[in-house]
Design an enzyme around this catalytic site. Structure first.
Site, PDB file in Angstrom:
ATOM      1  N   SER A  64       0.873  -1.182   0.000  1.00 53.63           N
ATOM      2  CA  SER A  64       0.000   0.000   0.000  1.00 53.63           C
ATOM      3  C   SER A  64       0.905   1.226   0.000  1.00 53.63           C
ATOM      4  O   SER A  64       0.976   1.981   0.956  1.00 53.63           O
ATOM      5  CB  SER A  64      -0.913  -0.004   1.225  1.00 53.63           C
ATOM      6  OG  SER A  64      -0.179   0.111   2.414  1.00 53.63           O
TER       7      SER A  64
ATOM      8  N   HIS B  39      -3.304  -5.836   2.023  1.00 54.45           N
ATOM      9  CA  HIS B  39      -2.424  -6.894   2.534  1.00 54.45           C
ATOM     10  C   HIS B  39      -3.065  -8.281   2.540  1.00 54.45           C
ATOM     11  O   HIS B  39      -2.426  -9.264   2.872  1.00 54.45           O
ATOM     12  CB  HIS B  39      -1.946  -6.546   3.948  1.00 54.45           C
ATOM     13  CG  HIS B  39      -1.037  -5.351   3.976  1.00 54.45           C
ATOM     14  ND1 HIS B  39      -0.656  -4.722   5.133  1.00 54.45           N
ATOM     15  CD2 HIS B  39      -0.439  -4.662   2.977  1.00 54.45           C
ATOM     16  CE1 HIS B  39       0.132  -3.705   4.850  1.00 54.45           C
ATOM     17  NE2 HIS B  39       0.279  -3.644   3.542  1.00 54.45           N
TER      18      HIS B  39
ATOM     19  N   GLN C  79      -6.904  -1.580   6.961  1.00 56.86           N
ATOM     20  CA  GLN C  79      -5.749  -2.427   6.646  1.00 56.86           C
ATOM     21  C   GLN C  79      -5.153  -3.147   7.863  1.00 56.86           C
ATOM     22  O   GLN C  79      -4.741  -4.302   7.754  1.00 56.86           O
ATOM     23  CB  GLN C  79      -4.672  -1.564   5.968  1.00 56.86           C
ATOM     24  CG  GLN C  79      -3.437  -2.322   5.522  1.00 56.86           C
ATOM     25  CD  GLN C  79      -2.435  -1.403   4.850  1.00 56.86           C
ATOM     26  OE1 GLN C  79      -2.614  -1.038   3.695  1.00 56.86           O
ATOM     27  NE2 GLN C  79      -1.400  -1.017   5.559  1.00 56.86           N
ATOM     28  N   GLU C  80      -5.086  -2.438   9.006  1.00 54.17           N
ATOM     29  CA  GLU C  80      -4.406  -3.049  10.153  1.00 54.17           C
ATOM     30  C   GLU C  80      -5.102  -2.704  11.465  1.00 54.17           C
ATOM     31  O   GLU C  80      -5.389  -1.530  11.722  1.00 54.17           O
ATOM     32  CB  GLU C  80      -2.951  -2.542  10.241  1.00 54.17           C
ATOM     33  CG  GLU C  80      -2.129  -2.894   9.019  1.00 54.17           C
ATOM     34  CD  GLU C  80      -0.799  -2.127   8.931  1.00 54.17           C
ATOM     35  OE1 GLU C  80      -0.291  -1.668   9.969  1.00 54.17           O
ATOM     36  OE2 GLU C  80      -0.285  -1.985   7.808  1.00 54.17           O
TER      37      GLU C  80
ATOM     38  N   GLU D 162       1.558  -9.462   6.499  1.00 48.95           N
ATOM     39  CA  GLU D 162       2.377  -9.154   7.675  1.00 48.95           C
ATOM     40  C   GLU D 162       2.150 -10.137   8.814  1.00 48.95           C
ATOM     41  O   GLU D 162       2.568  -9.887   9.938  1.00 48.95           O
ATOM     42  CB  GLU D 162       2.082  -7.729   8.155  1.00 48.95           C
ATOM     43  CG  GLU D 162       2.477  -6.678   7.137  1.00 48.95           C
ATOM     44  CD  GLU D 162       2.238  -5.248   7.618  1.00 48.95           C
ATOM     45  OE1 GLU D 162       1.758  -5.056   8.750  1.00 48.95           O
ATOM     46  OE2 GLU D 162       2.525  -4.336   6.838  1.00 48.95           O
TER      47      GLU D 162
ATOM     48  N   ASP E 146      -4.234   1.099  11.295  1.00 48.33           N
ATOM     49  CA  ASP E 146      -3.785   1.770  10.076  1.00 48.33           C
ATOM     50  C   ASP E 146      -4.942   1.641   9.095  1.00 48.33           C
ATOM     51  O   ASP E 146      -5.195   0.547   8.571  1.00 48.33           O
ATOM     52  CB  ASP E 146      -2.510   1.119   9.515  1.00 48.33           C
ATOM     53  CG  ASP E 146      -2.045   1.829   8.233  1.00 48.33           C
ATOM     54  OD1 ASP E 146      -2.709   2.810   7.816  1.00 48.33           O
ATOM     55  OD2 ASP E 146      -1.024   1.396   7.657  1.00 48.33           O
TER      56      ASP E 146
ATOM     57  N   GLU F  74      -3.475   5.576  12.055  1.00 48.64           N
ATOM     58  CA  GLU F  74      -2.583   5.938  10.942  1.00 48.64           C
ATOM     59  C   GLU F  74      -3.387   6.097   9.654  1.00 48.64           C
ATOM     60  O   GLU F  74      -4.328   5.331   9.410  1.00 48.64           O
ATOM     61  CB  GLU F  74      -1.550   4.808  10.801  1.00 48.64           C
ATOM     62  CG  GLU F  74      -0.520   4.998   9.696  1.00 48.64           C
ATOM     63  CD  GLU F  74       0.391   3.774   9.599  1.00 48.64           C
ATOM     64  OE1 GLU F  74       0.736   3.180  10.654  1.00 48.64           O
ATOM     65  OE2 GLU F  74       0.737   3.392   8.468  1.00 48.64           O
TER      66      GLU F  74
ATOM     67  N   ASP G 164       1.342   8.385   7.272  1.00 48.43           N
ATOM     68  CA  ASP G 164       2.259   7.470   6.569  1.00 48.43           C
ATOM     69  C   ASP G 164       2.278   7.869   5.098  1.00 48.43           C
ATOM     70  O   ASP G 164       3.183   8.583   4.645  1.00 48.43           O
ATOM     71  CB  ASP G 164       1.784   6.032   6.780  1.00 48.43           C
ATOM     72  CG  ASP G 164       2.487   5.017   5.886  1.00 48.43           C
ATOM     73  OD1 ASP G 164       3.548   5.347   5.342  1.00 48.43           O
ATOM     74  OD2 ASP G 164       1.975   3.885   5.729  1.00 48.43           O
TER      75      ASP G 164
ATOM     76  N   LYS H 146       9.674   5.352   7.446  1.00 48.33           N
ATOM     77  CA  LYS H 146      10.092   4.160   6.716  1.00 48.33           C
ATOM     78  C   LYS H 146      11.267   4.580   5.837  1.00 48.33           C
ATOM     79  O   LYS H 146      11.056   5.293   4.838  1.00 48.33           O
ATOM     80  CB  LYS H 146       8.958   3.674   5.817  1.00 48.33           C
ATOM     81  CG  LYS H 146       7.716   3.184   6.552  1.00 48.33           C
ATOM     82  CD  LYS H 146       6.561   3.040   5.566  1.00 48.33           C
ATOM     83  CE  LYS H 146       5.400   2.250   6.119  1.00 48.33           C
ATOM     84  NZ  LYS H 146       4.207   2.333   5.255  1.00 48.33           N
TER      85      LYS H 146
ATOM     86  N   SER I 165       8.821   2.263  11.271  1.00 46.07           N
ATOM     87  CA  SER I 165       7.966   1.196  10.723  1.00 46.07           C
ATOM     88  C   SER I 165       8.647   0.285   9.702  1.00 46.07           C
ATOM     89  O   SER I 165       9.492   0.715   8.919  1.00 46.07           O
ATOM     90  CB  SER I 165       6.741   1.836  10.058  1.00 46.07           C
ATOM     91  OG  SER I 165       5.979   0.880   9.345  1.00 46.07           O
ATOM     92  N   HIS I 166       8.188  -0.951   9.718  1.00 47.01           N
ATOM     93  CA  HIS I 166       8.506  -1.931   8.681  1.00 47.01           C
ATOM     94  C   HIS I 166       7.662  -1.666   7.422  1.00 47.01           C
ATOM     95  O   HIS I 166       6.867  -0.741   7.383  1.00 47.01           O
ATOM     96  CB  HIS I 166       8.227  -3.357   9.189  1.00 47.01           C
ATOM     97  CG  HIS I 166       6.758  -3.633   9.446  1.00 47.01           C
ATOM     98  ND1 HIS I 166       6.255  -4.892   9.669  1.00 47.01           N
ATOM     99  CD2 HIS I 166       5.678  -2.805   9.512  1.00 47.01           C
ATOM    100  CE1 HIS I 166       4.952  -4.841   9.859  1.00 47.01           C
ATOM    101  NE2 HIS I 166       4.576  -3.586   9.775  1.00 47.01           N
ATOM    102  N   ARG I 167       7.823  -2.516   6.411  1.00 52.72           N
ATOM    103  CA  ARG I 167       6.946  -2.549   5.246  1.00 52.72           C
ATOM    104  C   ARG I 167       6.238  -3.903   5.219  1.00 52.72           C
ATOM    105  O   ARG I 167       6.643  -4.836   5.903  1.00 52.72           O
ATOM    106  CB  ARG I 167       7.739  -2.379   3.922  1.00 52.72           C
ATOM    107  CG  ARG I 167       8.534  -1.124   3.797  1.00 52.72           C
ATOM    108  CD  ARG I 167       7.726   0.146   4.040  1.00 52.72           C
ATOM    109  NE  ARG I 167       6.526   0.318   3.252  1.00 52.72           N
ATOM    110  CZ  ARG I 167       6.369   1.224   2.271  1.00 52.72           C
ATOM    111  NH1 ARG I 167       7.388   2.005   1.939  1.00 52.72           N
ATOM    112  NH2 ARG I 167       5.224   1.358   1.646  1.00 52.72           N
ATOM    113  N   SER I 168       5.219  -4.018   4.378  1.00 51.01           N
ATOM    114  CA  SER I 168       4.525  -5.304   4.323  1.00 51.01           C
ATOM    115  C   SER I 168       5.416  -6.396   3.723  1.00 51.01           C
ATOM    116  O   SER I 168       5.346  -7.560   4.123  1.00 51.01           O
ATOM    117  CB  SER I 168       3.213  -5.179   3.561  1.00 51.01           C
ATOM    118  OG  SER I 168       3.404  -4.521   2.326  1.00 51.01           O
TER     119      SER I 168
ATOM    120  N   LYS J  43       6.384   0.025  14.564  1.00 49.69           N
ATOM    121  CA  LYS J  43       5.382  -0.862  13.977  1.00 49.69           C
ATOM    122  C   LYS J  43       6.126  -1.913  13.173  1.00 49.69           C
ATOM    123  O   LYS J  43       6.698  -1.602  12.126  1.00 49.69           O
ATOM    124  CB  LYS J  43       4.433  -0.045  13.076  1.00 49.69           C
ATOM    125  CG  LYS J  43       3.259  -0.871  12.575  1.00 49.69           C
ATOM    126  CD  LYS J  43       2.253  -0.024  11.818  1.00 49.69           C
ATOM    127  CE  LYS J  43       2.616   0.116  10.363  1.00 49.69           C
ATOM    128  NZ  LYS J  43       1.457   0.452   9.507  1.00 49.69           N
TER     129      LYS J  43
END
Ligand SMILES: O=C(O)[C@@H](CO)OP(=O)(O)O
Ligand SMILES: [Mg+2]
Length: 398
Positions: free
Chosen positions: A42, A146, A154-155, A196, A232, A273, A300, A325, A352-355, A376
């Site tokens: 995303s 995701h 999304q999250e 994730e 998110d 987010e 983000d 990121k 933050s990480h990525r997917s 995250k």
């Protein structure tokens, strides 16, 4: 300081099974650093450009590597990153790829830390860093881009804000993830996992809120400290022709602000987010005004770790935190600049990480180096636990 003597680039697999870029940086005195680029699904419209791994590697080998080898000191991160930008010559790393850039940038930092014999967080943050730890935001239920046929939001993220240590927080998030599976099973909902590692059941958002509430309160009772949760929304992904398109309804931008504000109130959300589209600074400002006292409103796709976009947000009062990121902007220096600008203006910086991820743990060190209040990086799954377990080790000075 020692010179970079060699930069090697290769394709490796990310957690989605796609090729990504890994960089090895070696220095004259034998320092060695290895890092890999993550990859988003995303992605924000204003992110730096990720090129196909093979193309990014070929272009970086031609344009960037010769300017680094034998010419730049590994410990001089600003120069490494400046050379990457010069070699690329565009604003968005579309020539060598933000994936090559970020892998080299992070590998150089690790080589410098190796050379110094210091942990990466200390090389990045200084001698006095290492005693403030982020609260991990653990992805428990998810959908959006995701996972297919799952929630619109999304999250759904567990936020163990009362945890006495980062280790307790990490285990609490894994426990909430496990409890959510049990709650889903009690309701007869089978669930696969999304990109994730979050459960991706075929339920609507309202039911996902119920499941989160139940899972969080079960674990809260068990561990005895406060666990809140957050979201998110990744709202840019559902914004079409001026409205937010959910599976069962559409919401105008004003209705979206109301809807999210009500969710924050009803569930006492700690974190929201991307509740609005990536161009809607005004909507972000309206929501922040409404709920910003007790909730982090985080940009983000809105900010994409970019200081210029963050400056606009600060001027307009949009959001009160930024998601960081490194691959969104291409270098560690740029990510640090965004964190510093945020902090100077009372915004929290959430790392933050990525997917799409690898075993790389740089973001765990970045969060400790900058005393980020949150990180995250998922709840379960090897590429997620790589970072979470690294936080546990850092906390223990292991
Ligand atoms: O939207 C996000 O915050 C991220 C990570 O959770 O997803 P992606 O890497 O797909 O952009
Ligand atoms: Mg996001």
């Amino acid at each position: 300081m020692t010179l970079i003597t060699e930069v090697r680039l290769r394709r490796i697999l990310d957690s989605r099974g796609n090729p990504t870029v890994e960089a090895d940086v070696t220095t004259e005195s034998g320092g060695f650093g290895r890092a890999a680029a993550p990859s988003g699904a995303s992605t924000g419209e204003y992110e730096a450009i990720e090129l196909p791994a093979e193309e990014a590697i070929a272009n970086a080998r031609e344009l960037a590597v010769p300017r680094l080898e034998g010419q730049v000191y590994a410990g001089d991160q600003r120069s490494v990153d400046f050379v990457l930008r010069e070699a690329d010559g565009t604003d968005d790393f579309s020539e060598i790829g933000a994936n090559s850039a970020v892998a080299i940038s992070m590998a150089a930092a690790k080589a410098a830390a190796d050379m110094l014999g210091a942990p990466l967080y200390q090389h990045l943050g200084g001698a006095f860093r290492g005693d403030e730890f982020p609260t991990p935001l653990g992805n428990v239920i998810g959908g959006g881009e995701h996972a297919a046929d799952a929630t619109d939001i999304q999250e759904f993220l567990a936020a163990p804000v009362g945890a006495p240590s980062v280790a307790d927080a990490v285990f609490a998030n894994a426990a909430v993830h496990g409890a959510a599976r049990d709650v889903l099973a009690d309701r007869g909902e089978a669930a696969a996992k999304g990109d994730e590692g979050a459960w991706a059941p075929s339920i609507d958002d309202a039911e996902a809120f119920d499941v989160m509430e139940e899972a969080v309160s079960r674990v809260e009772e068990e561990v005895g400290f406060e666990i809140r949760f957050g979201l998110d929304v990744a709202a840019a992904e559902m914004f079409e022709d001026g409205s937010y398109v959910y599976s069962d309804t559409e919401r105008s931008p004003d209705e979206q602000v109301e809807y999210v504000a009500d969710l924050v109130d009803e569930y006492d959300l700690a974190y929201v987010e991307d509740p609005l589209d990536e161009d809607d600074y005004e909507g972000f400002a309206a929501l922040t005004e409404r709920v910003g006292e007790n909730c982090l409103v985080c940009g983000d796709d809105l900010f994409v770790t970019n200081v210029e976009r963050l400056e606009t947000g600060i001027e307009e009062g949009a959001a009160n935190s930024i998601l960081v990121k490194p691959n969104q902007i291409g270098t560690l220096s740029d990510a640090f600049d965004a964190i510093e600008l945020a902090r100077d203006n009372g915004y929290d910086a959430v790392v933050s990480h990525r997917s799409g991820e690898t075993e790389d743990t740089t973001i765990a060190h970045l969060a400790v180096a900058t005393a980020a209040p949150f990180i995250k990086t998922g709840a379960v799954g090897g590429e997620r636990t790589a970072k979470l377990n690294e936080l546990i080790r850092i906390e223990e000075n292991a």
